[in-house]
Design an enzyme around this catalytic site. Sequence first.
Site, PDB file in Angstrom:
ATOM      1  N   ARG A  81       0.845  -1.201   0.000  1.00  0.00           N
ATOM      2  CA  ARG A  81       0.000   0.000   0.000  1.00  0.00           C
ATOM      3  C   ARG A  81       0.875   1.244   0.000  1.00  0.00           C
ATOM      4  NH1 ARG A  81      -2.050   2.663   4.979  1.00  0.00           N
ATOM      5  NH2 ARG A  81      -3.698   4.152   4.442  1.00  0.00           N
ATOM      6  N   ARG A 122     -10.110  18.201   9.861  1.00  0.00           N
ATOM      7  CA  ARG A 122      -9.247  18.267  11.034  1.00  0.00           C
ATOM      8  C   ARG A 122      -9.341  19.617  11.726  1.00  0.00           C
ATOM      9  NH1 ARG A 122      -5.417  14.126  10.488  1.00  0.00           N
ATOM     10  NH2 ARG A 122      -5.283  13.241   8.391  1.00  0.00           N
ATOM     11  N   LYS A 149     -13.148   2.649   0.227  1.00  0.00           N
ATOM     12  CA  LYS A 149     -12.898   2.569   1.670  1.00  0.00           C
ATOM     13  C   LYS A 149     -14.198   2.954   2.388  1.00  0.00           C
ATOM     14  CE  LYS A 149      -9.020   4.175   3.279  1.00  0.00           C
ATOM     15  NZ  LYS A 149      -7.909   5.143   3.551  1.00  0.00           N
ATOM     16  N   THR A 153      -7.252  -1.481   9.611  1.00  0.00           N
ATOM     17  CA  THR A 153      -7.181  -0.578  10.756  1.00  0.00           C
ATOM     18  C   THR A 153      -6.889  -1.283  12.079  1.00  0.00           C
ATOM     19  OG1 THR A 153      -8.887   0.778   9.666  1.00  0.00           O
ATOM     20  CG2 THR A 153      -8.196   1.442  11.880  1.00  0.00           C
TER      21      THR A 153
END
Length: 470
Positions: free
Chosen positions: A31, A72, A218, A279
């Site tokens: 990845r 964020r 995802k 994850t």
Amino acid sequence: MRRTKIVATLGPATDAPETLTKVLQYVDVVRINFSHGDPEEHQARVEAVRKTATEIGRFVAVLGDLQGPKIRVARFANGPIDLAMGDKFTLNMTLDRNAGDQRQVGVDYPELADDVEPGDILLLDDGRLQLKVDEIAKPEVRCTVTVGGKLSNNKGINKQGGGLSAAALTDKDKKDLKTAIALKMDYLAVSFPRTGDDMREARALLGEEGKEIGLIAKVERAESVANQELMDDMILSCEGVMVARGDLGVEIGDAQLIGVQKKLIQRARSLNKVVITATQMMESMISSPLPTRAEVFDVANAVLDGTDAVMLSAETAVGQFPLETVQAMDRLCRGAEQERVAQQSNHRIHENFGHINEAVALSAMYAANHLDGVKAIICMTRTGLTPLLMSRIRSGMPIYAFSSQPLTQHRVALYRGVTTVPFSTSSTSPEAIQNAVNELKKRGAVKEGDNVIVTRGDQSGTHTMTIVRI
């Protein structure tokens, strides 16, 4: 032979040539995380993987992972702050990026004030802190802290239950998408898609140049798993899905995540798509040479659920023990696959098939699972579709994808239980079939007296199955 594939994220911890060589002995897909690094770094790592994989005789696919619209908080003027339950805290859309303090902090997503309303719960830093929205006074979102803790620079923001309207593909993603095309990546993961339409947009942006890249959705937003119709639309819009449990778990909650993971794996397999579970699978191994017992069971449960692949992130990218981590993952997958439930399947047993290649592929798998003496399946394939269909059935039977196409040789690296064998499939004559069987004998996969199932076809698809006794 391990059937469950391992995806490992590259980073500084795997850059040393000797480390990369050892890690690639266990890894099926690497990845490239577009959230870190520049195009030159990505190119150097991809080239190193392809060179090393060729040297050690392995087919390793490359998966690019777009950053997506990660929302964020900005930065604090004097370092991290501590928020206590009951504190008042403001998210200010126009505050200077470096001026955060004990009372407020900037946010890099101006639309936040339009996406929330009083009573909403905002989750910061992967849910470690929670804020309840009290009032919207644009450009401010005024909140009360309901779960306190330390808050530092650039931590993520999620909304419980989902509903943030940020587009899945950012300007940065569109640039990185061009890098993925230039590097001829095998797969590209799109972060935070809300619906299948986001994946169809990504496919359109890839265009003719990127048409061979397999897209992976995802699954990170609550909206995408709100019901089975939306979940199926997401799965069908691309070549596979990733159960991205970090942000997804934050948005839907830990209790819901358990069932959603299992359902996503089951639906992806039913719809003939690949699925990656990701994850924090071996998170403790960032700084420890051994996994925790909880991580052992997490990996095992994903394998028993039928996932095509399990993914490592920081564990291999920046961890202290990248080699030990992939070795542990390999060991755990092999252990879980020994359980009988991992080799039993009722996949589509009561359904009709719409295509001949489906009927042949699944017939071959059921014959292999129930006929004594069958030790392997040879699938002579151009596109890789038939071994994909075969791999949807739980089995302990090895599937060998015999193909001359470089794209297919790497694409099938992600399919559960499928191994690539470079082989010319221009002829499907009895002599060619015997040559394919001889190749497996040479590799030690079969021996005299074994049965081998061979599937083959022509430009129209797979349509023939033969059982060969060696």
